[in-house]
Enzyme design. Structure first.
Site, PDB file in Angstrom:
ATOM      1  N   ASP A  47       1.048  -0.761  -0.037  1.00 39.26           N
ATOM      2  CA  ASP A  47      -0.366  -0.004  -0.297  1.00 39.26           C
ATOM      3  C   ASP A  47       0.547   1.038  -0.067  1.00 39.26           C
ATOM      4  OD1 ASP A  47      -2.924   0.744   0.821  1.00 39.26           O
ATOM      5  OD2 ASP A  47      -1.598   2.124   1.551  1.00 39.26           O
ATOM      6  N   TYR A  52       3.067   9.918  -1.219  1.00 39.57           N
ATOM      7  CA  TYR A  52       4.762   9.188   0.140  1.00 39.57           C
ATOM      8  C   TYR A  52       5.319   9.179  -0.381  1.00 39.57           C
ATOM      9  CZ  TYR A  52      -0.137   6.671   2.551  1.00 39.57           C
ATOM     10  OH  TYR A  52      -1.209   6.063   3.343  1.00 39.57           O
ATOM     11  N   LYS A  77      -3.104   6.467  -4.741  1.00 38.24           N
ATOM     12  CA  LYS A  77      -3.798   6.844  -3.846  1.00 38.24           C
ATOM     13  C   LYS A  77      -3.328   8.378  -4.373  1.00 38.24           C
ATOM     14  CE  LYS A  77      -3.841   4.872   0.794  1.00 38.24           C
ATOM     15  NZ  LYS A  77      -2.428   4.036   1.319  1.00 38.24           N
ATOM     16  N   HIS A 110      -7.594  10.134  -1.655  1.00 38.83           N
ATOM     17  CA  HIS A 110      -6.873   9.834  -0.798  1.00 38.83           C
ATOM     18  C   HIS A 110      -7.966  10.695   0.357  1.00 38.83           C
ATOM     19  CE1 HIS A 110      -2.496   9.218   0.834  1.00 38.83           C
ATOM     20  NE2 HIS A 110      -3.145   9.028   2.310  1.00 38.83           N
ATOM     21  N   ARG A 240      10.281  -7.337  13.005  1.00 37.29           N
ATOM     22  CA  ARG A 240       9.033  -6.514  13.289  1.00 37.29           C
ATOM     23  C   ARG A 240       8.063  -7.292  11.774  1.00 37.29           C
ATOM     24  NH1 ARG A 240       9.463  -1.649  15.970  1.00 37.29           N
ATOM     25  NH2 ARG A 240       9.900  -3.058  17.712  1.00 37.29           N
TER      26      ARG A 240
END
Length: 283
Positions: A47, A52, A77, A110, A240
């Site tokens: 995504d 970004y 987006k 967005h 992680r």
């Protein structure tokens, strides 16, 4: 690691992996490596967004992975600055160019920006319908849309959004918007799924995690999954990234699910801006 992530059916006949990898706030210089690692682990859903600033690096990582394009579900987006139809068309072309892809699997508005563009997000949505018709966006959806925004699309547009990507986590369960989505076959995607880490020290989350022998983050992400939402945690830490993928070999019982859901603080729990007021347009 085998990919055990279930696919969920969208209202347009396509499917989407329930767990993805998010790249919000990952610096472009770190994005290709992080996405590459996620793809190695087994993620098949990435995504990103024009705002970004790392679409190109996402595309780079997908190509470098050796996976067929059709194996990776890619979302992007629309930049807030390009809601006018002609601007949206150019912006979408730029997204495909940055990704170096012929299509995206999902393209979203967005933010609704109801105080901008004379409140007209419907013409923007109808432009996304064009992208779906010509096959360059396999599915289309929205992000941060409230119930009145969705109701307006239902009244004035032809295509029902496949998804609505909204802020959801134990401190903001966003039940009204989720319920509307469920009623109208619009899947909910949860951004900020661990409230930017704020929920991880919550005593209830810690207690449930100790009971099931998992990390607090895994417990919260599993809560999202069992509620039926799509979730895409982000991290640049390999350990992680791998932990966040390990959500499908344990379950939370009804008591644990209810305890976590009761942490809801309503609007006071929101970590991001209100979609009714947010009007940011990049310079």
């Amino acid at each position: 690691m085998a990919n055990t992530v279930p696919d969920i059916s969208l209202n347009d006949g396509n499917t989407i992996p329930q767990l993805g990898f998010g790249v919000y706030q990952i610096e472009p210089k770190d994005t290709a490596e992080a996405v590459g690692r996620a793809l190695e682990i087994g993620y098949r859903h990435i995504d990103t967004a024009e705002m970004y600033g790392n679409e190109a690096e996402v595309g780079e990582a997908v190509r470098a992975s050796g996976l067929d394009r059709g194996e990776v579900f890619v979302t992007s987006k629309l930049n807030n600055g390009f809601h006018r139809p002609q601007d949206a068309r150019r912006a979408f072309e730029s997204t495909l160019s940055a990704l170096k892809m012929d299509y995206v699997d999902l393209f979203l508005i967005h933010w609704p920006l109801p105080t901008r563009y004379d409140g007209d997000f419907v013409s923007t949505w109808k432009t996304l319908e064009e992208f779906q018709r010509d096959g360059r966006a396999r599915s289309i959806g929205v992000s941060n849309f409230q119930v009145p925004h969705l109701e307006r699309l239902a009244a004035e547009a032809d295509v029902v959004p496949a998804v609505n990507q909204i802020e959801v986590h134990p401190y903001l369960t966003n039940e009204q918007v989720r319920a509307y989505g469920s009623e109208h076959n619009i899947l909910t995607e949860a951004w900020s799924p661990i409230a930017q880490g704020r929920v991880l020290d919550d005593p209830t989350i810690v207690d449930v995690a100790e009971q099931v022998g998992r990390t607090p983050a895994q417990v919260v992400l599993r809560w999202h999954v069992q509620r039926g939402d799509i979730v895409f945690p982000k991290s640049t830490t390999p350990k992680r990234i791998e932990e966040n993928f390990q959500l499908f070999d344990f379950t939370l019982d009804d008591t644990a699910m209810e305890r976590i859901s009761r942490l809801d603080k309503g609007e006071a729990g929101r970590t991001g801006p209100s979609p009714d007021e947010f009007d940011y347009i990049p310079a």
